[in-house]
Scaffold this motif. Sequence first.
Motif, mmCIF file in Angstrom:
data_model
loop_
_atom_site.group_PDB
_atom_site.id
_atom_site.type_symbol
_atom_site.label_atom_id
_atom_site.label_comp_id
_atom_site.label_asym_id
_atom_site.label_seq_id
_atom_site.Cartn_x
_atom_site.Cartn_y
_atom_site.Cartn_z
ATOM 1 N N MET A 84 -10.192 9.182 15.317
ATOM 2 C CA MET A 84 -11.408 9.178 14.539
ATOM 3 C C MET A 84 -11.333 8.062 13.497
ATOM 4 N N LEU A 85 -12.426 7.351 13.306
ATOM 5 C CA LEU A 85 -12.453 6.204 12.416
ATOM 6 C C LEU A 85 -12.024 6.564 10.998
ATOM 7 N N SER A 86 -12.456 7.714 10.503
ATOM 8 C CA SER A 86 -12.120 8.101 9.137
ATOM 9 C C SER A 86 -10.604 8.187 8.945
ATOM 10 N N GLU A 87 -9.921 8.785 9.898
ATOM 11 C CA GLU A 87 -8.464 8.922 9.812
ATOM 12 C C GLU A 87 -7.767 7.573 9.950
ATOM 13 N N LYS A 88 -8.250 6.755 10.868
ATOM 14 C CA LYS A 88 -7.642 5.443 11.085
ATOM 15 C C LYS A 88 -7.799 4.558 9.857
ATOM 16 N N LEU A 89 -8.979 4.622 9.231
ATOM 17 C CA LEU A 89 -9.224 3.811 8.039
ATOM 18 C C LEU A 89 -8.268 4.202 6.925
ATOM 19 N N LYS A 90 -8.138 5.492 6.675
ATOM 20 C CA LYS A 90 -7.231 5.950 5.607
ATOM 21 C C LYS A 90 -5.783 5.576 5.923
ATOM 22 N N GLU A 91 -5.393 5.743 7.168
ATOM 23 C CA GLU A 91 -4.023 5.419 7.574
ATOM 24 C C GLU A 91 -3.730 3.925 7.394
ATOM 25 N N LEU A 92 -4.639 3.082 7.842
ATOM 26 C CA LEU A 92 -4.442 1.636 7.708
ATOM 27 C C LEU A 92 -4.399 1.218 6.239
ATOM 28 N N ARG A 93 -5.282 1.799 5.442
ATOM 29 C CA ARG A 93 -5.317 1.473 4.019
ATOM 30 C C ARG A 93 -4.013 1.888 3.344
ATOM 31 N N THR A 94 -3.532 3.057 3.682
ATOM 32 C CA THR A 94 -2.281 3.563 3.108
ATOM 33 C C THR A 94 -1.097 2.698 3.530
ATOM 34 N N GLN A 95 -1.067 2.314 4.795
ATOM 35 C CA GLN A 95 0.028 1.469 5.286
ATOM 36 C C GLN A 95 0.049 0.118 4.594
ATOM 37 N N LYS A 96 -1.130 -0.395 4.297
ATOM 38 C CA LYS A 96 -1.218 -1.696 3.630
ATOM 39 C C LYS A 96 -1.013 -1.563 2.121
ATOM 40 N N LYS A 97 -0.895 -0.317 1.664
ATOM 41 C CA LYS A 97 -0.637 0.000 0.257
ATOM 42 C C LYS A 97 -1.733 -0.523 -0.662
ATOM 43 N N ILE A 98 -2.978 -0.267 -0.250
ATOM 44 C CA ILE A 98 -4.101 -0.573 -1.127
ATOM 45 C C ILE A 98 -4.889 0.710 -1.360
ATOM 46 N N ASN A 99 -5.448 0.834 -2.545
ATOM 47 C CA ASN A 99 -6.210 2.041 -2.852
ATOM 48 C C ASN A 99 -7.671 1.847 -2.454
ATOM 49 N N GLN A 100 -8.442 2.913 -2.597
ATOM 50 C CA GLN A 100 -9.844 2.863 -2.186
ATOM 51 C C GLN A 100 -10.634 1.828 -2.987
ATOM 52 N N THR A 101 -10.332 1.702 -4.262
ATOM 53 C CA THR A 101 -11.036 0.733 -5.108
ATOM 54 C C THR A 101 -10.754 -0.697 -4.641
#
Length: 125
Positions: free
Chosen positions: A1-18
């Motif tokens: 699911m896109l929502s999970e993939k987006l959060k996972e990729l963002r977390t792996q890249k160590k960037i926050n939502q902002t």
Amino acid sequence: MLSEKLKELRTQKKINQTQLANLLNVSPKTISAWELGNREPSITMINKISDIFNVQVGYLISEKNNAPKWATKNDVIELDKFLTSNGAMTFEGVQLTKSQKERVKKILTEVFWEELKKDRDNGVR
């Protein structure tokens, strides 16, 4: 699911939502809504997200995963990066057709999983 993939990729890249919101020129609330699955990004945003995380759009929007059962999420991401890095797909300077590209990707995917499995069985990775 896109929502999970987006959060996972963002977390792996160590960037926050902002930080991601700033890169995409949207609000942090928009990123949160995408990650919670309350909203879906436009195709333009999906293209930008794929560029930021260096993954194919297909990886982001695909609901199915043809990976072997033993493969981790990181393995799937590595496969996507592998296929993207081999994306030019030309032969003697001529661009391959869509059908030819799909065949090449299928073969590369098979080779990727076979080699990764061998490495794992031999304790390399």
